[in-house]
Design an enzyme around this catalytic site. Structure first.
Site, PDB file in Angstrom:
ATOM      1  N   ASN A  85      -2.796   2.438 -11.292  1.00  0.00           N
ATOM      2  CA  ASN A  85      -4.229   2.421 -10.877  1.00  0.00           C
ATOM      3  C   ASN A  85      -4.263   3.488 -10.249  1.00  0.00           C
ATOM      4  O   ASN A  85      -2.984   4.626  -9.115  1.00  0.00           O
ATOM      5  CB  ASN A  85      -4.413   1.767 -10.035  1.00  0.00           C
ATOM      6  CG  ASN A  85      -5.488   1.472  -8.801  1.00  0.00           C
ATOM      7  OD1 ASN A  85      -6.047   2.149 -10.057  1.00  0.00           O
ATOM      8  ND2 ASN A  85      -5.602   0.704  -7.613  1.00  0.00           N
ATOM      9  N   TRP A  86      -4.871   4.816 -11.159  1.00  0.00           N
ATOM     10  CA  TRP A  86      -4.544   6.343 -10.527  1.00  0.00           C
ATOM     11  C   TRP A  86      -5.676   6.314  -9.466  1.00  0.00           C
ATOM     12  O   TRP A  86      -5.787   7.367  -8.507  1.00  0.00           O
ATOM     13  CB  TRP A  86      -5.774   7.173 -11.913  1.00  0.00           C
ATOM     14  CG  TRP A  86      -4.622   6.931 -12.635  1.00  0.00           C
ATOM     15  CD1 TRP A  86      -3.154   6.474 -13.438  1.00  0.00           C
ATOM     16  CD2 TRP A  86      -4.831   8.098 -13.699  1.00  0.00           C
ATOM     17  NE1 TRP A  86      -2.737   6.696 -14.822  1.00  0.00           N
ATOM     18  CE2 TRP A  86      -3.304   8.286 -14.811  1.00  0.00           C
ATOM     19  CE3 TRP A  86      -5.575   8.936 -14.188  1.00  0.00           C
ATOM     20  CZ2 TRP A  86      -3.527   8.431 -15.967  1.00  0.00           C
ATOM     21  CZ3 TRP A  86      -6.045   9.667 -15.572  1.00  0.00           C
ATOM     22  CH2 TRP A  86      -4.348   9.241 -16.556  1.00  0.00           C
ATOM     23  N   LYS A  87      -6.275   5.611  -8.728  1.00  0.00           N
ATOM     24  CA  LYS A  87      -8.045   4.827  -8.005  1.00  0.00           C
ATOM     25  C   LYS A  87      -8.420   6.646  -8.100  1.00  0.00           C
ATOM     26  O   LYS A  87      -8.915   6.735  -9.752  1.00  0.00           O
ATOM     27  CB  LYS A  87      -6.810   5.989  -6.062  1.00  0.00           C
ATOM     28  CG  LYS A  87      -6.122   4.169  -6.127  1.00  0.00           C
ATOM     29  CD  LYS A  87      -5.019   4.112  -4.911  1.00  0.00           C
ATOM     30  CE  LYS A  87      -4.161   3.334  -5.459  1.00  0.00           C
ATOM     31  NZ  LYS A  87      -3.581   2.716  -3.821  1.00  0.00           N
TER      32      LYS A  87
ATOM     33  N   HIS B  63      -9.205  -4.771  -5.980  1.00  0.00           N
ATOM     34  CA  HIS B  63      -8.178  -4.440  -5.247  1.00  0.00           C
ATOM     35  C   HIS B  63      -8.644  -4.180  -2.864  1.00  0.00           C
ATOM     36  O   HIS B  63      -9.438  -3.552  -3.125  1.00  0.00           O
ATOM     37  CB  HIS B  63      -8.561  -2.462  -5.375  1.00  0.00           C
ATOM     38  CG  HIS B  63      -7.142  -1.664  -5.095  1.00  0.00           C
ATOM     39  ND1 HIS B  63      -6.651  -0.800  -3.820  1.00  0.00           N
ATOM     40  CD2 HIS B  63      -5.842  -1.789  -5.399  1.00  0.00           C
ATOM     41  CE1 HIS B  63      -5.465  -0.805  -3.444  1.00  0.00           C
ATOM     42  NE2 HIS B  63      -4.820  -0.945  -4.424  1.00  0.00           N
TER      43      HIS B  63
ATOM     44  N   GLU C  49      -8.519  -2.218  -0.958  1.00  0.00           N
ATOM     45  CA  GLU C  49      -9.236  -0.180  -0.685  1.00  0.00           C
ATOM     46  C   GLU C  49     -10.873  -0.913  -1.025  1.00  0.00           C
ATOM     47  O   GLU C  49     -11.751  -0.537  -0.280  1.00  0.00           O
ATOM     48  CB  GLU C  49      -8.584   0.395  -1.348  1.00  0.00           C
ATOM     49  CG  GLU C  49      -7.479   1.257  -1.309  1.00  0.00           C
ATOM     50  CD  GLU C  49      -6.596   1.656  -2.210  1.00  0.00           C
ATOM     51  OE1 GLU C  49      -7.095   2.677  -3.137  1.00  0.00           O
ATOM     52  OE2 GLU C  49      -5.570   2.147  -1.850  1.00  0.00           O
TER      53      GLU C  49
ATOM     54  N   GLU D  19      -0.160  -7.345  -3.582  1.00  0.00           N
ATOM     55  CA  GLU D  19      -0.139  -6.285  -3.623  1.00  0.00           C
ATOM     56  C   GLU D  19      -0.636  -6.529  -1.568  1.00  0.00           C
ATOM     57  O   GLU D  19      -1.210  -6.560  -1.254  1.00  0.00           O
ATOM     58  CB  GLU D  19      -1.375  -5.249  -3.492  1.00  0.00           C
ATOM     59  CG  GLU D  19      -1.497  -4.985  -4.727  1.00  0.00           C
ATOM     60  CD  GLU D  19      -1.689  -3.841  -5.460  1.00  0.00           C
ATOM     61  OE1 GLU D  19      -1.359  -3.471  -6.403  1.00  0.00           O
ATOM     62  OE2 GLU D  19      -3.339  -3.572  -4.787  1.00  0.00           O
TER      63      GLU D  19
ATOM     64  N   GLY E 200      -0.039   2.515  -0.122  1.00  0.00           N
ATOM     65  CA  GLY E 200       0.186   4.096  -0.281  1.00  0.00           C
ATOM     66  C   GLY E 200       1.232   4.223   1.321  1.00  0.00           C
ATOM     67  O   GLY E 200       1.032   5.352   2.032  1.00  0.00           O
TER      68      GLY E 200
ATOM     69  N   SER F  86       3.582   1.161  -3.359  1.00  0.00           N
ATOM     70  CA  SER F  86       4.708   1.252  -3.006  1.00  0.00           C
ATOM     71  C   SER F  86       6.369   1.335  -4.238  1.00  0.00           C
ATOM     72  O   SER F  86       7.018   1.142  -3.815  1.00  0.00           O
ATOM     73  CB  SER F  86       5.072   1.452  -1.158  1.00  0.00           C
ATOM     74  OG  SER F  86       3.742   2.086  -0.315  1.00  0.00           O
TER      75      SER F  86
ATOM     76  N   GLY G 228       0.185   2.499  -7.626  1.00  0.00           N
ATOM     77  CA  GLY G 228      -0.789   3.328  -8.078  1.00  0.00           C
ATOM     78  C   GLY G 228       0.199   5.803  -7.694  1.00  0.00           C
ATOM     79  O   GLY G 228      -0.255   5.958  -8.636  1.00  0.00           O
ATOM     80  N   GLY G 229       0.788   5.572  -6.716  1.00  0.00           N
ATOM     81  CA  GLY G 229       1.316   7.171  -6.158  1.00  0.00           C
ATOM     82  C   GLY G 229       1.915   7.549  -7.589  1.00  0.00           C
ATOM     83  O   GLY G 229       1.887   8.260  -7.807  1.00  0.00           O
TER      84      GLY G 229
HETATM   85  P1  13P Z   1       0.882   2.371  -3.927  1.00  0.00           P
HETATM   86  O1  13P Z   1       2.054   2.450  -5.495  1.00  0.00           O
HETATM   87  O2  13P Z   1       0.819   3.963  -4.350  1.00  0.00           O
HETATM   88  O3  13P Z   1       1.487   1.876  -2.697  1.00  0.00           O
HETATM   89  O4  13P Z   1      -0.472   1.282  -4.642  1.00  0.00           O
HETATM   90  C1  13P Z   1      -0.335   0.760  -5.034  1.00  0.00           C
HETATM   91  C2  13P Z   1      -1.752   0.171  -5.026  1.00  0.00           C
HETATM   92  O5  13P Z   1      -2.620  -0.237  -4.286  1.00  0.00           O
HETATM   93  C3  13P Z   1      -1.997  -0.102  -6.705  1.00  0.00           C
HETATM   94  O6  13P Z   1      -3.155  -1.223  -7.018  1.00  0.00           O
END
Ligand code: 13P
Length: 255
Positions: free
Chosen positions: A13-15, A98, A100, A170, A176, A216, A237-238
């Site tokens: 998930n590149w956000k 999500h 966020e 999640e 994050g 994470s 994510g990251g």
């Molecule tokens: P991180 O891997 O950066 O913690 O993000 C997870 C995420 O929100 C994937 O949708």
């Protein structure tokens, strides 16, 4: 045992990261690293990157997903993107609900449910995100929170349709933050999600549904998390923004 019935799914998930030209560079780096994966590999990218991304991964084993979409097919919804628009571009998956989006953009279980139904109706596959806040975990209500989200987000989704749904667990406190749920914490909630799905759809269907962990997840902790019976993949994510790290997670899922 039943884990073997389910194909592992690793999705990035590149956000709000990577311009189209940067997306092309990252995907080109990933392609040779994940080409032998024995799991589904997906990159969920910003809307504006989709054309470039679909073009770049053509003929490879990487699939492209979007990070959200609207529930109406068309109309006066300035700034929104429909399932038909995504489908025409070659998108196969859509991340929905999500944390966020729930936290910053007023997403509710009701709107997640509407989006989920729209995505399924269009023949796309939703990755529906659920998870508790830190204070909810502290209050010992993780179980209720997650079961409620599953019931509301999948309301009126048929047994046939749910076979195309991926659930991503999640925990919001792990996103994050560098703090990962322990393998046991992830397993406990993923198992609870499967139990909730079994109550709605029956055990056989629940056993076939892919449940990812996200928060994470990285090249160092993926193997242990993915070894758990009810953790069938990851939403990353990251670490999905670094080709080598993402590929290492894909390798861990392919074992
Ligand atoms: P991180 O891997 O950066 O913690 O993000 C997870 C995420 O929100 C994937 O949708």
């Amino acid at each position: 045992m039943n884990k073997k019935l389910r194909k592992a799914v690793i999705a990035g998930n590149w956000k709000m990261n990577k311009t189209p030209s940067e997306a092309k560079v990252l995907l080109e780096e990933m392609i040779p690293l994940v080409k032998d994966a024995d799991c589904e590999v997906i990159a969920c990218v910003p809307y504006v990157d989709i054309c470039t991304a679909v073009d770049t991964v053509k003929g490879t084993n990487i699939k492209i997903g979007a990070e959200n979409c609207h529930w109406e097919e068309k109309g006066a919804f300035t700034g929104e993107i429909s399932t038909g628009m995504l489908k025409e571009l070659g998108v196969e998956y859509v991340v929905l609900g999500h944390s966020e989006r729930r936290q910053y953009f007023g997403e509710t279980d009701e709107t997640v449910n509407k989006r989920t139904k729209a995505v399924l109706k269009a023949g796309l596959k939703p990755i529906v995100c659920v998870g508790e806040l830190l204070w909810e975990r502290k209050c010992n209500i993780t179980e209720e929170v997650v079961a409620r989200q599953i019931k509301l987000d999948l309301f009126d989704v048929s047994a046939e349709e749910v076979k195309n749904v991926i659930i991503a667990y999640e925990p919001v406190w792990a996103i994050g933050t560098g703090v990962t749920a322990t393998d046991d914490q992830a397993e406990e909630v993923c198992a609870l999600i499967r139990e909730t799905l079994a109550k709605i759809y029956g055990q056989e269907i629940a056993d076939g549904i892919t449940i990812q962990y996200g928060g994470s997840m990285n090249d160092g902790n993926a193997e242990a998390l993915l070894s758990k019976e009810n953790v069938d993949g990851g939403l990353i994510g990251g670490a999905s923004l670094v080709a080598g790290k993402f590929a290492a997670i894909v390798s861990a899922a392919s074992k």
